[in-house]
Design a protein around this motif. Structure first.
Motif, short mmCIF file in Angstrom:
data_model
loop_
_atom_site.label_atom_id
_atom_site.label_comp_id
_atom_site.label_asym_id
_atom_site.label_seq_id
_atom_site.Cartn_x
_atom_site.Cartn_y
_atom_site.Cartn_z
N ALA A 292 0.69 -0.97 -0.07
CA ALA A 292 0.02 -0.03 -0.11
C ALA A 292 1.09 1.17 -0.02
O ALA A 292 0.71 2.22 -0.60
N LYS B 253 2.57 1.51 -3.47
CA LYS B 253 1.72 2.31 -4.40
C LYS B 253 1.32 3.61 -4.15
O LYS B 253 1.47 4.59 -5.10
N GLN C 197 0.75 -4.18 -5.83
CA GLN C 197 -0.08 -3.21 -6.02
C GLN C 197 0.37 -2.05 -6.98
O GLN C 197 -0.41 -1.28 -7.74
N ASP D 272 -14.06 -1.70 0.73
CA ASP D 272 -13.45 -1.41 1.90
C ASP D 272 -12.97 0.02 1.89
O ASP D 272 -12.75 0.86 0.99
N ASP D 273 -13.17 0.68 2.98
CA ASP D 273 -13.27 2.22 3.34
C ASP D 273 -12.72 2.49 4.59
O ASP D 273 -13.69 2.44 5.52
N GLN D 274 -11.50 2.71 4.72
CA GLN D 274 -10.92 2.79 6.14
C GLN D 274 -11.13 4.15 6.61
O GLN D 274 -10.96 4.58 7.83
N VAL D 275 -11.37 5.17 5.72
CA VAL D 275 -11.51 6.63 5.96
C VAL D 275 -12.79 6.72 6.96
O VAL D 275 -12.56 7.15 8.16
N PRO E 100 -2.96 2.64 10.37
CA PRO E 100 -3.03 1.43 9.54
C PRO E 100 -1.62 0.83 9.64
O PRO E 100 -0.64 1.50 9.49
N ALA F 101 0.05 -0.78 7.53
CA ALA F 101 1.27 -0.73 6.43
C ALA F 101 1.80 0.77 6.47
O ALA F 101 2.76 0.79 6.33
N VAL F 102 0.95 1.62 7.14
CA VAL F 102 1.57 3.21 6.99
C VAL F 102 2.48 3.01 8.42
O VAL F 102 3.45 3.62 8.10
N PRO G 202 -4.78 3.66 -2.28
CA PRO G 202 -4.92 2.66 -1.32
C PRO G 202 -5.37 3.01 0.03
O PRO G 202 -5.42 4.03 0.63
N GLU G 203 -6.51 2.31 0.45
CA GLU G 203 -7.19 2.49 1.65
C GLU G 203 -6.22 2.98 2.92
O GLU G 203 -6.57 3.88 3.78
N ALA G 204 -5.24 2.20 3.13
CA ALA G 204 -4.39 2.38 4.23
C ALA G 204 -3.70 3.82 4.18
O ALA G 204 -3.56 4.19 5.00
N VAL G 205 -3.28 4.05 2.87
CA VAL G 205 -2.60 5.30 2.74
C VAL G 205 -3.62 6.47 2.60
O VAL G 205 -3.43 7.62 3.64
N ALA G 206 -4.93 6.40 2.17
CA ALA G 206 -5.94 7.50 2.73
C ALA G 206 -5.99 7.81 4.00
O ALA G 206 -6.39 8.85 4.56
N LYS G 207 -6.32 6.50 4.78
CA LYS G 207 -6.55 6.70 5.98
C LYS G 207 -5.18 7.46 6.77
O LYS G 207 -5.62 8.41 7.68
#
Ligand SMILES: Nc1ncnc2c1ncn2[C@@H]1O[C@H](COP(=O)(O)O)[C@@H](O)[C@H]1O
Ligand SMILES: Nc1ncnc2c1ncn2[C@@H]1O[C@H](COP(=O)(O)O)[C@@H](O)[C@H]1O
Ligand SMILES: Nc1ncnc2c1ncn2[C@@H]1O[C@H](COP(=O)(O)O)[C@@H](O)[C@H]1O
Ligand code: NA
Ligand code: NA
Ligand code: NA
Lengths: 319, 107, 107, 107, 319, 319
Positions: free
Chosen positions: A34, A37, B57, C55-58, E32, E34-35, F32-37
């Motif tokens: 992630a 990317k 990815q 999936d939507d972690q925000v 997260p 990954a972060v 990626p969701e983890a990055v957005a979060k």
């Protein structure tokens, strides 16, 4: 060391080598997918913005149209001779030869970015519009590759349902062109508040991304079953020939040294984002292990370490 | 499984491992066959006749997901019959197994 | 499955797809029923009667996980009986299937 | 499951929950047993006799994955027999279940 | 407030406390994975680079060799008395005592980083070569720990298949040493273009990482079943003793104040990356819930809040 | 272009539009969701810190208490008329009307951040304490929403087990308030070393986050089944009315132009973090597809593109 090759000692390249070494020694070093990317998207946004801002200053020039045309032509034509070489010399079947050829007609964003970095630190940055050329060169080779596959054999290409759509709207193409246009609209003043993210820390982010690419390239090389010595050889000869042609055409149409070198890098580089995704959909019979190994594990490392300094050197000679 | 009429509660779970770019097409096929729902799970890595892969990815070309759907026998058969040739071309894996559901009307 | 007494090795695997904020409550229910263990898997996307999600972690509101636990029949029945009304309200999916375990004492 | 000779299509799915650093060793064992393929899935969290854990990529010590492979009965038995003592030491969980495959020659 | 302790009010430490509080109050705040992993890799690359650049300026000195030797000796010897204390006072069995002891012989990168931050802002940054000492101290204790486990009981250590390899090429060791060497090659000039990422935003990134560590530490403390009061006490006494010895040895061999304090921090800190991974492989019977709770949930918070200012204070007194 | 609306051409908004366009064209561009979060958490920490540092300079003022009170009152009262409108005009049942109303009583952090950016670049930044007002406004509407659901019908609200706890300690509330307090303690001097991360690259990070929000908003709009034209209309009328009231109240209680505009933005914005999570737990019968579509896919884009410039313009007229 010949001019240009001292860049092999810049942190950008050294991080690539570190990643490659770590993978070769089977270290468990790994950057989360992630995050990799995320950095890849960041690099595309940054390069797009930068190009757009520069063009907003320079305005549209005849050079630009010529470079775009040259890029398009290269992108359409390169796959054809490569397809033949891959079949005859590389001993690939039609489908795989066509898939691999398409990768070389397209471009690698990170090779371009790393090359621009080298050119910039050498005082001859490529023109801002080269980013638009880069974006233009991402997709035409896909179409050529699919035509080669269809003609070459009775292969059924899985297209139809919006493959063209998916190709033209590939995330990397959209982000690159979108950021370019945003840069064009924003101009220097609009860019200033976001420059700390998209300009100041850019080189450092490139280091981290190349660390990952080094890891990915060598892991792929090791795990690949399909890569023969013949193919690996082609993976080095292709960028040398294509890149040389690219630089020469750049010089011919009157580009500045940096832009001619950058055109060479674009011609020499092989896609690892837009094309693999398209091929997986449209030519499922082609082996992704093969085309990713050639593009990512052979040509990319070659370009990053030897190709870039060579194209820079060549451009300084012929322009 | 101590329920009065277990057959009525029995459904088939279909699991398909496939390249992420293909998900959209499988979803379209699922809709054509009137499947009421599905769930997609992520994967990390794998190995098969065509070599090894790991989640990737950045290029997106070597990333696979697990598409799962639960339905009755007929739909499962029809759905997998249609997908088989496609999946063959893409080298995917398809599994079917028996599961018992709580609200059978839903599936 | 060539073992002497397969019944003894047979257990039920319960799989529940549920909204991530709900995991804590399902875990509490599992503890109340004396389940010895469970594992939670991530998901990417899905589709059902109430529409699509990814999936939507925000926002966290559209992210689902797969809660899985292996236990014997009685516990599985008791556990799913308690959860059924809750899961109904939340529109979750619950599956049961037969599995064979290696160290049956553990489950 | 309405196919002519269901037995031929039946295979065993082996699922092993294990610490991520161990994956390499289990893959080596799978290769020794001639398994033709496997897939590794991620996990988020879990609980068992030895306590709770949640995915933890920073230390890497509390991150687990689900190794899955589909094969015929004999291979499944041989493979799990070899792994049992190792998995016992690592406190892993191993499940077997019946699945039906589409192209049985592949497994 | 005594000298050094005012750093408890710096954002770096306050973010750690915020994370710890959030976890204690059972907030659902979470970074997260990954972060968090990405930031952890970033910190290692940055600290390695910085150390390398500094050594490229200072050159190799006798101090450096002495510090490296001191670090290695500490790393080999610390586990032995701790092993005995963990068995007798902590009432652990041989395997668990050996596993925990190995963690304390090794080091925590983030404790070192946070300590360097404090030392730097106090005008006494540790010498650049301390990063190399840090890297050297990561692995020896693993070997000692496994020897203790093997001798202490009839335990079968699951080594063989390349455990040594996996330990020496642990991702964090490779990244740290690799970045150090890149910094050494690049020097100040080569570092300049990547300084905005690896230097300017470093302290901020450390804040975010410590926020995560606060969350992780307290969650682990709450969920741990194996941690007794006796063991928690040892988790505080160990860093005090080891750190004091480290500072004193640093002073004895003639290190500057900052470097002596840093040696103390290294001795005091317990690994939470290289050692847990190795123990999980080689000593599966040992309880990861136990050693991670001691290292991450007791000793790490202690060092970050009280240990670091104490070692700084001690170093200013004895050097 | 009327004053304020030129911000539509700033990169921050252009990236939002790029994301929206990419989603509308069904590009596969995705962060990626983890990055957005991770970016979302970064933005909250940065905005909290900045507010705290500013209040550490300005000290606590009567303005601040008034603004906090106004924010709280708005947050408690807004859901009530909206609930009625959603039932009568929007034709929603009680449970869904209550859930949606709660979202509009609460606030959107990113709308506030984007608005502050616009105000700052227009030379009228909101006061630092507005961040505290933002944090205060996150949760009250949840309670009002649940009360409306309970009164309006025989609905059983799934609360009990610590719903209040989970709401008050929602990650975003904790991070925002925690960073605010850290900023307050650290002050300008303590903030200086972390300013490169939390201030300099802030606008750039906001661009990347809004790119993601554009993608998310339009994807959600397309996939939503529950959104009717009536509801979409309400999703635009609500922010106009609430925001206008917010600006007017801000002017009435004597806030400066920037703060009054910011109060309008808070009133106008709808939550997409704290409230959806709470509603999913407490009102599972309510349709998340509905309330997220209204908040994220209608009101958020409206506020970002049209609402913010309008509130700025209004504030310059009435203050
Ligand atoms: N027997 C198997 N069990 C589980 N997964 C498999 C199996 N065979 C193949 N796979 C998965 O399917 C992918 C493609 O398989 P193949 O076409 O054989 O290369 C592999 O990389 C694995 O991830
Ligand atoms: N038949 C099914 N097979 C697999 N997953 C399902 C199925 N039906 C529903 N789901 C999952 O459960 C979620 C909620 O279902 P629903 O309540 O029908 O909207 C869906 O979004 C899917 O992820
Ligand atoms: N009955 C079970 N069902 C599902 N997962 C389990 C079960 N028991 C244990 N596990 C998983 O295996 C891990 C190790 O189990 P244990 O050795 O009992 O601590 C747990 O943390 C769970 O993730
Ligand atoms: Na090319
Ligand atoms: Na130590
Ligand atoms: Na509001």
């Amino acid at each position: 060391m010949p001019a240009g090759f001292e860049t092999l000692l810049s942190p950008v390249i050294l991080f690539f080598i570190l990643g490659a070494l770590a993978a070769a020694l089977r270290s468990d070093l790994a950057i989360p997918e992630a995050v990799a990317k995320g950095i890849s998207l960041y690099l595309m946004a940054a390069i797009g913005l930068k190009g757009g801002v520069e063009v907003s200053q320079s305005g549209f020039t005849p050079d630009m149209a010529l470079a775009a045309l040259a890029g398009l032509v290269l992108s359409f034509l390169i796959p054809i001779p490569l397809f033949l070489a891959l079949k005859r010399i590389g001993r690939l079947d039609t489908v795989n030869a066509a898939a691999v050829a398409a990768h070389y007609g397209s471009v690698s964003v990170v090779t371009f970015v790393a090359g621009s970095q080298v050119l910039g630190s050498g005082g001859m940055p490529p023109a801002g519009y080269m980013v638009a050329v880069l974006a233009l060169m991402e997709t035409p080779a896909i179409i050529v590759g699919l035509m080669l596959a269809r003609r070459g054999g009775g292969v059924q290409v899985q297209s139809g349902n919006g493959l063209l759509h998916e190709t033209l709207l590939n995330g990397s193409v959209v982000l690159l062109m979108g950021s370019f246009i945003i840069g064009l609209i924003a101009g220097t003043d609009g860019f200033a508040p976001i420059a700390p993210l998209f300009q100041d820390i850019f080189t450092g982010m490139l280091c981290l991304f190349l660390l990952d690419m080094g890891l990915v390239a060598i892991r792929r090389l090791r795990e690949s079953r399909a890569l023969t010595w013949r193919l690996a050889g082609l993976g080095i000869i292709f960028p040398v020939i294509n890149g040389t042609i690219g630089v020469l055409i750049g010089a011919l149409i009157g580009l500045d040294t940096g832009s001619a070198a950058a055109l060479g890098m674009l011609a020499a580089s092989a896609s690892y984002i837009a094309v693999p995704a398209a091929m997986r959909l449209a030519l499922p019979q082609a082996d992704p292990g093969l085309y990713l190994a050639m593009s990512l594990a052979v040509t990319f490392p070659f370009n990053i370490t030897i190709g870039i300094p060579y194209f820079v050197f060549l451009a300084t000679q012929v322009v | 499984m101590s329920d009065p009429d277990p057959v009525d509660l029995e459904r088939i779970k279909v699991e398909i491992l496939l390249d992420s770019p293909l998900v959209r097409r499988v979803e379209e096929a699922a809709e054509r066959h009137g499947l009421t729902g599905w769930t997609v799970l992520p994967t990390l890595s794998g190995s098969g006749r065509s070599g090894r892969w790991r989640d990737d990815q950045v290029t997106g070309a070597a990333s696979k997901v697990l598409f799962t759907t639960v339905c009755n026998r007929e739909k499962a058969e029809a759905f997998t019959r249609e997908l088989s040739p496609v999946l063959e071309a893409y080298g995917s894996v398809l599994l079917k197994s028996k599961v018992e559901v709580v609200r059978p009307g839903k599936f």
